[in-house]
Design a protein around this motif. Structure first.
Motif, PDB file in Angstrom:
ATOM      1  N   ILE A 191      34.565  33.697  53.658  1.00  0.00           N
ATOM      2  CA  ILE A 191      35.235  33.292  52.424  1.00  0.00           C
ATOM      3  C   ILE A 191      36.262  34.356  52.048  1.00  0.00           C
ATOM      4  O   ILE A 191      35.920  35.535  51.908  1.00  0.00           O
ATOM      5  CB  ILE A 191      34.217  33.130  51.265  1.00  0.00           C
ATOM      6  CG1 ILE A 191      32.969  32.365  51.732  1.00  0.00           C
ATOM      7  CG2 ILE A 191      34.880  32.465  50.073  1.00  0.00           C
ATOM      8  CD1 ILE A 191      33.226  30.982  52.243  1.00  0.00           C
ATOM      9  N   PRO A 192      37.538  33.994  51.884  1.00  0.00           N
ATOM     10  CA  PRO A 192      38.552  34.996  51.537  1.00  0.00           C
ATOM     11  C   PRO A 192      38.388  35.498  50.113  1.00  0.00           C
ATOM     12  O   PRO A 192      37.850  34.794  49.246  1.00  0.00           O
ATOM     13  CB  PRO A 192      39.867  34.231  51.709  1.00  0.00           C
ATOM     14  CG  PRO A 192      39.503  32.806  51.470  1.00  0.00           C
ATOM     15  CD  PRO A 192      38.108  32.641  52.013  1.00  0.00           C
ATOM     16  N   LYS A 193      38.852  36.715  49.875  1.00  0.00           N
ATOM     17  CA  LYS A 193      38.845  37.277  48.526  1.00  0.00           C
ATOM     18  C   LYS A 193      39.982  36.661  47.707  1.00  0.00           C
ATOM     19  O   LYS A 193      41.005  36.236  48.256  1.00  0.00           O
ATOM     20  CB  LYS A 193      39.010  38.794  48.575  1.00  0.00           C
ATOM     21  CG  LYS A 193      37.924  39.504  49.377  1.00  0.00           C
ATOM     22  CD  LYS A 193      36.537  39.245  48.822  1.00  0.00           C
ATOM     23  CE  LYS A 193      35.475  40.006  49.594  1.00  0.00           C
ATOM     24  NZ  LYS A 193      34.109  39.676  49.131  1.00  0.00           N
ATOM     25  N   ASN A 204      44.236  33.452  36.742  1.00  0.00           N
ATOM     26  CA  ASN A 204      44.241  32.022  36.418  1.00  0.00           C
ATOM     27  C   ASN A 204      42.845  31.483  36.139  1.00  0.00           C
ATOM     28  O   ASN A 204      42.670  30.289  35.887  1.00  0.00           O
ATOM     29  CB  ASN A 204      44.875  31.228  37.563  1.00  0.00           C
ATOM     30  CG  ASN A 204      46.370  31.450  37.657  1.00  0.00           C
ATOM     31  OD1 ASN A 204      47.023  31.806  36.674  1.00  0.00           O
ATOM     32  ND2 ASN A 204      46.926  31.252  38.839  1.00  0.00           N
ATOM     33  N   GLY A 205      41.851  32.366  36.204  1.00  0.00           N
ATOM     34  CA  GLY A 205      40.488  31.950  35.919  1.00  0.00           C
ATOM     35  C   GLY A 205      39.690  31.505  37.123  1.00  0.00           C
ATOM     36  O   GLY A 205      38.548  31.048  36.985  1.00  0.00           O
ATOM     37  N   ASP A 206      40.262  31.610  38.335  1.00  0.00           N
ATOM     38  CA  ASP A 206      39.511  31.250  39.538  1.00  0.00           C
ATOM     39  C   ASP A 206      38.430  32.294  39.809  1.00  0.00           C
ATOM     40  O   ASP A 206      38.574  33.472  39.453  1.00  0.00           O
ATOM     41  CB  ASP A 206      40.456  31.171  40.741  1.00  0.00           C
ATOM     42  CG  ASP A 206      41.468  30.046  40.614  1.00  0.00           C
ATOM     43  OD1 ASP A 206      41.197  29.101  39.852  1.00  0.00           O
ATOM     44  OD2 ASP A 206      42.520  30.121  41.273  1.00  0.00           O
ATOM     45  N   PHE A 207      37.353  31.870  40.446  1.00  0.00           N
ATOM     46  CA  PHE A 207      36.295  32.800  40.806  1.00  0.00           C
ATOM     47  C   PHE A 207      35.582  32.298  42.059  1.00  0.00           C
ATOM     48  O   PHE A 207      35.599  31.112  42.374  1.00  0.00           O
ATOM     49  CB  PHE A 207      35.293  32.988  39.659  1.00  0.00           C
ATOM     50  CG  PHE A 207      34.535  31.729  39.293  1.00  0.00           C
ATOM     51  CD1 PHE A 207      33.304  31.430  39.870  1.00  0.00           C
ATOM     52  CD2 PHE A 207      35.057  30.836  38.359  1.00  0.00           C
ATOM     53  CE1 PHE A 207      32.613  30.275  39.543  1.00  0.00           C
ATOM     54  CE2 PHE A 207      34.373  29.672  38.023  1.00  0.00           C
ATOM     55  CZ  PHE A 207      33.144  29.390  38.618  1.00  0.00           C
ATOM     56  N   ILE A 208      34.973  33.243  42.766  1.00  0.00           N
ATOM     57  CA  ILE A 208      34.179  32.923  43.948  1.00  0.00           C
ATOM     58  C   ILE A 208      32.809  32.432  43.478  1.00  0.00           C
ATOM     59  O   ILE A 208      32.229  32.998  42.548  1.00  0.00           O
ATOM     60  CB  ILE A 208      34.020  34.168  44.845  1.00  0.00           C
ATOM     61  CG1 ILE A 208      35.388  34.671  45.328  1.00  0.00           C
ATOM     62  CG2 ILE A 208      33.108  33.869  46.036  1.00  0.00           C
ATOM     63  CD1 ILE A 208      36.089  33.739  46.271  1.00  0.00           C
ATOM     64  N   PRO A 209      32.253  31.383  44.087  1.00  0.00           N
ATOM     65  CA  PRO A 209      30.917  30.926  43.682  1.00  0.00           C
ATOM     66  C   PRO A 209      29.892  32.055  43.760  1.00  0.00           C
ATOM     67  O   PRO A 209      29.971  32.932  44.626  1.00  0.00           O
ATOM     68  CB  PRO A 209      30.610  29.823  44.704  1.00  0.00           C
ATOM     69  CG  PRO A 209      31.953  29.314  45.126  1.00  0.00           C
ATOM     70  CD  PRO A 209      32.840  30.519  45.134  1.00  0.00           C
ATOM     71  N   GLU A 217      23.726  39.286  39.785  1.00  0.00           N
ATOM     72  CA  GLU A 217      24.574  38.167  40.185  1.00  0.00           C
ATOM     73  C   GLU A 217      25.140  38.456  41.572  1.00  0.00           C
ATOM     74  O   GLU A 217      25.559  39.581  41.868  1.00  0.00           O
ATOM     75  CB  GLU A 217      25.707  37.963  39.181  1.00  0.00           C
ATOM     76  CG  GLU A 217      25.219  37.527  37.803  1.00  0.00           C
ATOM     77  CD  GLU A 217      26.358  37.213  36.844  1.00  0.00           C
ATOM     78  OE1 GLU A 217      27.525  37.610  37.147  1.00  0.00           O
ATOM     79  OE2 GLU A 217      26.103  36.585  35.800  1.00  0.00           O
ATOM     80  N   PHE A 218      25.172  37.422  42.429  1.00  0.00           N
ATOM     81  CA  PHE A 218      25.515  37.591  43.836  1.00  0.00           C
ATOM     82  C   PHE A 218      26.618  36.619  44.222  1.00  0.00           C
ATOM     83  O   PHE A 218      26.471  35.409  44.088  1.00  0.00           O
ATOM     84  CB  PHE A 218      24.276  37.361  44.703  1.00  0.00           C
ATOM     85  CG  PHE A 218      23.207  38.406  44.537  1.00  0.00           C
ATOM     86  CD1 PHE A 218      23.050  39.412  45.477  1.00  0.00           C
ATOM     87  CD2 PHE A 218      22.378  38.395  43.420  1.00  0.00           C
ATOM     88  CE1 PHE A 218      22.076  40.384  45.323  1.00  0.00           C
ATOM     89  CE2 PHE A 218      21.394  39.359  43.256  1.00  0.00           C
ATOM     90  CZ  PHE A 218      21.245  40.358  44.204  1.00  0.00           C
ATOM     91  N   GLU A 219      27.719  37.167  44.707  1.00  0.00           N
ATOM     92  CA  GLU A 219      28.911  36.390  45.053  1.00  0.00           C
ATOM     93  C   GLU A 219      28.895  35.995  46.531  1.00  0.00           C
ATOM     94  O   GLU A 219      28.510  36.780  47.401  1.00  0.00           O
ATOM     95  CB  GLU A 219      30.143  37.247  44.763  1.00  0.00           C
ATOM     96  CG  GLU A 219      31.469  36.568  44.902  1.00  0.00           C
ATOM     97  CD  GLU A 219      32.606  37.496  44.501  1.00  0.00           C
ATOM     98  OE1 GLU A 219      33.161  38.163  45.406  1.00  0.00           O
ATOM     99  OE2 GLU A 219      32.927  37.562  43.300  1.00  0.00           O
ATOM    100  N   VAL A 220      29.334  34.777  46.825  1.00  0.00           N
ATOM    101  CA  VAL A 220      29.327  34.281  48.199  1.00  0.00           C
ATOM    102  C   VAL A 220      30.281  35.090  49.079  1.00  0.00           C
ATOM    103  O   VAL A 220      31.420  35.369  48.701  1.00  0.00           O
ATOM    104  CB  VAL A 220      29.723  32.792  48.240  1.00  0.00           C
ATOM    105  CG1 VAL A 220      29.961  32.333  49.673  1.00  0.00           C
ATOM    106  CG2 VAL A 220      28.627  31.938  47.612  1.00  0.00           C
ATOM    107  N   GLU A 221      29.789  35.455  50.260  1.00  0.00           N
ATOM    108  CA  GLU A 221      30.584  36.161  51.256  1.00  0.00           C
ATOM    109  C   GLU A 221      30.884  35.285  52.469  1.00  0.00           C
ATOM    110  O   GLU A 221      32.006  35.279  52.969  1.00  0.00           O
ATOM    111  CB  GLU A 221      29.841  37.420  51.720  1.00  0.00           C
ATOM    112  CG  GLU A 221      29.811  38.541  50.706  1.00  0.00           C
ATOM    113  CD  GLU A 221      31.044  39.420  50.776  1.00  0.00           C
ATOM    114  OE1 GLU A 221      31.661  39.502  51.866  1.00  0.00           O
ATOM    115  OE2 GLU A 221      31.405  40.024  49.748  1.00  0.00           O
ATOM    116  N   SER A 222      29.869  34.568  52.964  1.00  0.00           N
ATOM    117  CA  SER A 222      30.048  33.813  54.199  1.00  0.00           C
ATOM    118  C   SER A 222      28.917  32.815  54.385  1.00  0.00           C
ATOM    119  O   SER A 222      27.907  32.850  53.677  1.00  0.00           O
ATOM    120  CB  SER A 222      30.091  34.768  55.410  1.00  0.00           C
ATOM    121  OG  SER A 222      28.858  35.451  55.539  1.00  0.00           O
ATOM    122  N   VAL A 223      29.124  31.939  55.364  1.00  0.00           N
ATOM    123  CA  VAL A 223      28.106  30.966  55.778  1.00  0.00           C
ATOM    124  C   VAL A 223      27.979  31.074  57.294  1.00  0.00           C
ATOM    125  O   VAL A 223      28.985  31.174  58.005  1.00  0.00           O
ATOM    126  CB  VAL A 223      28.520  29.526  55.403  1.00  0.00           C
ATOM    127  CG1 VAL A 223      27.463  28.529  55.853  1.00  0.00           C
ATOM    128  CG2 VAL A 223      28.781  29.402  53.901  1.00  0.00           C
TER     129      VAL A 223
END
Length: 251
Positions: free
Chosen positions: A30-32, A40-45, A55-61
């Protein structure tokens, strides 16, 4: 124990998603976000809740699968080893990078989902399987021309029911830094779809299969279970001050 909150799992992931055959697995990185996207208010799931320490942010699948249909998953549930297991890797947001996070016991969280062979395709895997032939050899990588929401990969899974425990990475360096959350309801995967994974090559010019870690002893770990469908029984257990169920698994 509360459920896991999956914040932003219904949002489309940012572009470009990079899919790579690293010789051990297929990973989607997942790109940063750019500073403009953040403004703009975007965020990583990200995820929180249950027994997650932050809280833990998605890095990859990434995925683990076998050469045969009766193996592939890295975890065994009630003596069943499913055909494939998908890991959604998250980094604790208190750390700047996943590499930094893996130095600490609260550094990362992995949500694990199982795939069971079925006559029906997994609709969530359709786009991924369609591109696997473009990364046939180890170290092949490509930018996906499409994006998707993480929720599409786990549609129809009962996310209120899960197991959780403190453990380690299943690949080197096997850091003891992972909070595992495992959802036992399997997702269907068709013979045609799993065959596409088995056609990939590893770093030794052989078939990329059986890329799961040997089953480990549970040691002194406690495995906690949340049964979202048994709320009345769960309340009774709480009244008796039993806020967890202990499961002892051995290989």
């Amino acid at each position: 124990m509360p459920a896991v909150d999956m914040i932003g799992y219904h949002n489309l992931l940012p572009n470009p998603l990079v899919m790579v055959n690293n010789g051990h697995t297929v990973a989607i990185n997942i790109p940063k976000l750019t500073e403009v996207e953040k403004a703009n208010g975007d965020f990583i799931p990200y995820v929180r809740g249950a027994k997650l320490p932050g809280e833990f942010e998605v890095e990859s699948v990434h995925f683990h699968w076998g050469d045969k249909n009766n193996r592939g998953a890295e975890h065994v549930i009630n003596d069943i080893r499913y055909t494939m297991e998908m890991h959604i890797v998250h980094r604790n947001t208190k750390y700047a990078s996943l590499a930094d996070a893996l130095e600490f016991a609260d550094g990362a969280a992995v949500l694990g989902f199982f795939f069971n062979l079925d006559e029906d395709d997994s609709l969530g895997l359709t786009a991924i399987c369609r591109h696997l032939h473009l990364i046939p050899e180890a170290n092949d990588a490509m930018n996906l021309t499409i994006t998707f929401a993480l929720s599409s990969l786990i549609a129809n899974v009962d996310v209120d029911k899960f197991y959780t425990y403190k453990g380690s990475l299943t690949t080197p360096p096997c850091s003891e830094a992972i909070t595992w959350v495992l959802y036992p309801d399997p997702i269907p995967i068709s013979p045609k779809q799993i065959a596409r994974f088995r056609q990939l090559q590893d770093t030794q010019d052989g078939a990329l299969v059986d890329n799961f870690r040997q089953l480990q002893s549970i040691g002194n770990r406690r495995v906690f279970m949340r049964n979202g469908n048994n709320k009345h029984a769960f309340v009774e257990a709480l009244k008796k001050e039993l806020d967890y169920k202990k499961w002892d698994w051995y290989n």
